[in-house]
Design a protein around this motif. Structure first.
Motif, short mmCIF file in Angstrom:
data_model
loop_
_atom_site.label_atom_id
_atom_site.label_comp_id
_atom_site.label_asym_id
_atom_site.label_seq_id
_atom_site.Cartn_x
_atom_site.Cartn_y
_atom_site.Cartn_z
N LYS A 101 0.75 -1.25 -0.05
CA LYS A 101 -0.16 -0.09 -0.10
C LYS A 101 0.76 1.23 -0.03
CE LYS A 101 -4.29 -1.78 1.58
NZ LYS A 101 -5.35 -1.71 2.55
N SER A 102 1.99 1.04 -0.21
CA SER A 102 3.10 2.31 -0.31
C SER A 102 3.07 2.75 -1.87
CB SER A 102 4.41 2.18 0.51
OG SER A 102 4.95 1.23 -0.16
N ARG A 103 3.43 4.19 -1.95
CA ARG A 103 3.82 4.81 -3.04
C ARG A 103 5.14 4.69 -3.30
NH1 ARG A 103 1.94 9.98 -3.47
NH2 ARG A 103 2.83 10.11 -5.54
N GLY A 104 5.91 4.95 -2.12
CA GLY A 104 7.49 5.32 -2.21
C GLY A 104 8.31 3.97 -2.11
N MET A 105 9.29 3.99 -2.22
CA MET A 105 10.28 2.80 -1.77
C MET A 105 10.61 2.69 -0.42
SD MET A 105 14.43 2.75 -2.63
CE MET A 105 14.34 3.83 -1.08
N LEU A 106 10.47 1.30 0.16
CA LEU A 106 10.85 1.04 1.59
C LEU A 106 12.36 0.42 1.67
CD1 LEU A 106 7.42 -0.22 3.12
CD2 LEU A 106 8.24 2.09 2.76
N LYS A 107 13.16 1.11 2.92
CA LYS A 107 14.42 0.32 2.65
C LYS A 107 14.75 0.07 4.16
CE LYS A 107 19.05 0.50 0.41
NZ LYS A 107 19.64 0.24 1.63
N ALA A 108 15.31 -1.24 4.74
CA ALA A 108 15.92 -1.20 6.18
C ALA A 108 17.10 -0.62 6.15
CB ALA A 108 15.49 -2.68 6.32
N ILE A 109 17.39 -0.12 7.40
CA ILE A 109 18.65 -0.08 7.90
C ILE A 109 18.83 -0.62 9.29
CG2 ILE A 109 20.57 1.89 8.26
CD1 ILE A 109 18.89 3.65 6.54
N SER A 110 19.47 -1.70 9.23
CA SER A 110 19.63 -2.26 10.84
C SER A 110 20.81 -1.60 11.46
CB SER A 110 19.62 -3.71 10.42
OG SER A 110 20.43 -4.37 11.64
N LEU A 111 20.49 -0.85 12.54
CA LEU A 111 21.52 -0.15 13.61
C LEU A 111 21.22 -0.30 14.92
CD1 LEU A 111 22.23 2.80 11.29
CD2 LEU A 111 23.86 1.14 11.75
N ASP A 112 22.09 -0.48 15.91
CA ASP A 112 21.80 -0.41 17.16
C ASP A 112 22.00 1.03 17.59
OD1 ASP A 112 21.70 -0.16 19.73
OD2 ASP A 112 22.81 -2.16 20.16
N LEU A 113 21.02 1.84 17.98
CA LEU A 113 21.45 3.58 18.19
C LEU A 113 21.68 3.81 19.51
CD1 LEU A 113 18.71 4.80 15.78
CD2 LEU A 113 20.89 4.75 15.38
N THR A 114 22.01 2.72 20.23
CA THR A 114 22.72 3.07 21.68
C THR A 114 24.11 3.19 21.74
OG1 THR A 114 22.77 0.77 22.15
CG2 THR A 114 21.00 1.45 22.94
N LYS A 115 24.53 2.80 20.47
CA LYS A 115 26.10 2.73 20.14
C LYS A 115 26.48 4.03 19.25
CE LYS A 115 26.53 -1.94 21.02
NZ LYS A 115 25.71 -1.93 22.09
N LYS A 116 27.26 4.76 20.01
CA LYS A 116 27.73 5.86 19.28
C LYS A 116 28.19 5.59 17.73
CE LYS A 116 30.78 9.94 20.47
NZ LYS A 116 31.82 10.30 19.78
N LYS A 117 29.02 4.59 17.46
CA LYS A 117 29.36 4.38 16.04
C LYS A 117 28.16 4.38 15.20
CE LYS A 117 33.12 1.92 13.87
NZ LYS A 117 32.37 0.75 13.11
N GLU A 118 27.15 3.42 15.86
CA GLU A 118 26.02 3.31 14.89
C GLU A 118 25.18 4.43 14.52
OE1 GLU A 118 24.57 -0.80 15.36
OE2 GLU A 118 26.54 -1.40 16.14
#
Ligand code: NAP
Length: 257
Positions: free
Chosen positions: A47-64
């Motif tokens: 049901k989406s018009r745009g493209m969907l893309k996954a980015i897997s990151l742990d946002l507790t980690k400074k580097k990520e």
């Protein structure tokens, strides 16, 4: 089509933001579990018009956090950010795991500050952009039994209200979204027994998102979702602080799993 980014996008409130934004944007979904992100994409994509893309990151980690910040910086079509990823902990602060409390601050506050900074600088250049930071009605309360969580959300609310005024002259819309109890996996993860809270206090995640996006169209600085939550927060403004602390403490303490 422009690009939107939603953190904590695999479920709950974040997933509903993705569903709504996918009608007008390409949406980048960020959270830790790639499998859960892909599940959400398979569900929403038809049901989406745009493209969907996954980015897997742990946002507790400074580097990520920095990895995501750099993606935002390089994206010339970046126009919308929802800083939604967050978690809560429940219990007496002194007895909780300190590393987890610090990670709560890393995710709920530090990642949000870094990404807000990147977003506003980008939006200032293009003269257009939308930023929603997800706080909570807990941000209005002292919360013995959930001290770190409530403090992170108080930060997000105050910080975002200030950003709203700073960004307004540039034509950038900024909102602090303050949901109350919302059906999602949040409570299970925090170890909170959901069934003890009466059903009238609960909203569905899609209702919260609809209210937020409707308030954003009018560039409202703060969106407290749900009439019950709005009334409750108005009432707390007239309560003595001592009573408020004790009431909030009872509400949280006795409803632990
Ligand atoms: N539900 C409520 O009653 C309620 C009320 C007020 C405010 N809020 C706020 O609303 C926001 C969303 O809550 P929700 O109820 O939708 O929670 P939820 O169902 O538990 O979803 C949390 C999302 O954040 C992601 N996430 C968790 N830790 C992460 C990390 N370290 N790095 C990146 N992503 C991470 C999760 O995916 P992974 O685990 O795969 O990373 C998931 O996608 C939070 O900020 C919460 O504080 C919720």
């Amino acid at each position: 089509m422009k690009n939107a980014y939603v953190t904590g996008a695999s479920q709950g409130i974040g997933k509903e933001f993705v569903r709504a934004l996918a009608k007008d944007y390409n949406v980048f979904l960020i959270s830790r579990s790639a499998a859960d992100l892909n599940k959400a994409i398979i569900e929403i994509e038809p049901k989406s018009r745009g493209m969907l893309k996954a980015i897997s990151l742990d946002l507790t980690k400074k580097k990520e956090q920095e990895e995501l910040a750099s993606i935002l910086e390089k994206d010339k079509d970046f126009e919308f950010l929802v800083n939604n990823a967050g978690f809560g902990t429940v219990g007496e602060f002194a007895s909780l795991d300190l590393e987890q409390e610090l990670d709560e601050i890393n995710l709920n506050v530090k990642a949000l500050v870094l990404l807000s900074h990147k977003a506003l600088n980008k939006f200032k250049k293009t003269g257009k952009g939308f930023l929603i930071n997800v706080a909570s009605i807990a941000g209005y309360l002292p919360a013995p039994g959930s001290a770190t969580y409530a403090a992170t959300k108080a930060f997000v609310k105050s910080f975002t209200e200030s950003l709203h005024e700073e960004a307004r002259p540039y034509g950038i819309y900024v909102q602090a979204l303050c949901p109350g109890l919302t059906h999602s996996d949040f409570h299970e993860r925090a170890g909170i027994e959901k069934s003890k809270y009466p059903s009238l206090l609960w909203q569905n995640a899609n209702e919260v998102v609809d209210e937020s996006l409707s308030a954003l169209r009018h560039n409202k600085a703060v969106c407290i979702s749900g009439a019950v939550n709005q009334s409750a927060i108005s009432l707390t403004e007239f309560m003595p602080r001592t009573l408020l602390r004790k009431t909030a403490g009872l509400f949280l303490k006795f409803d632990r799993k």
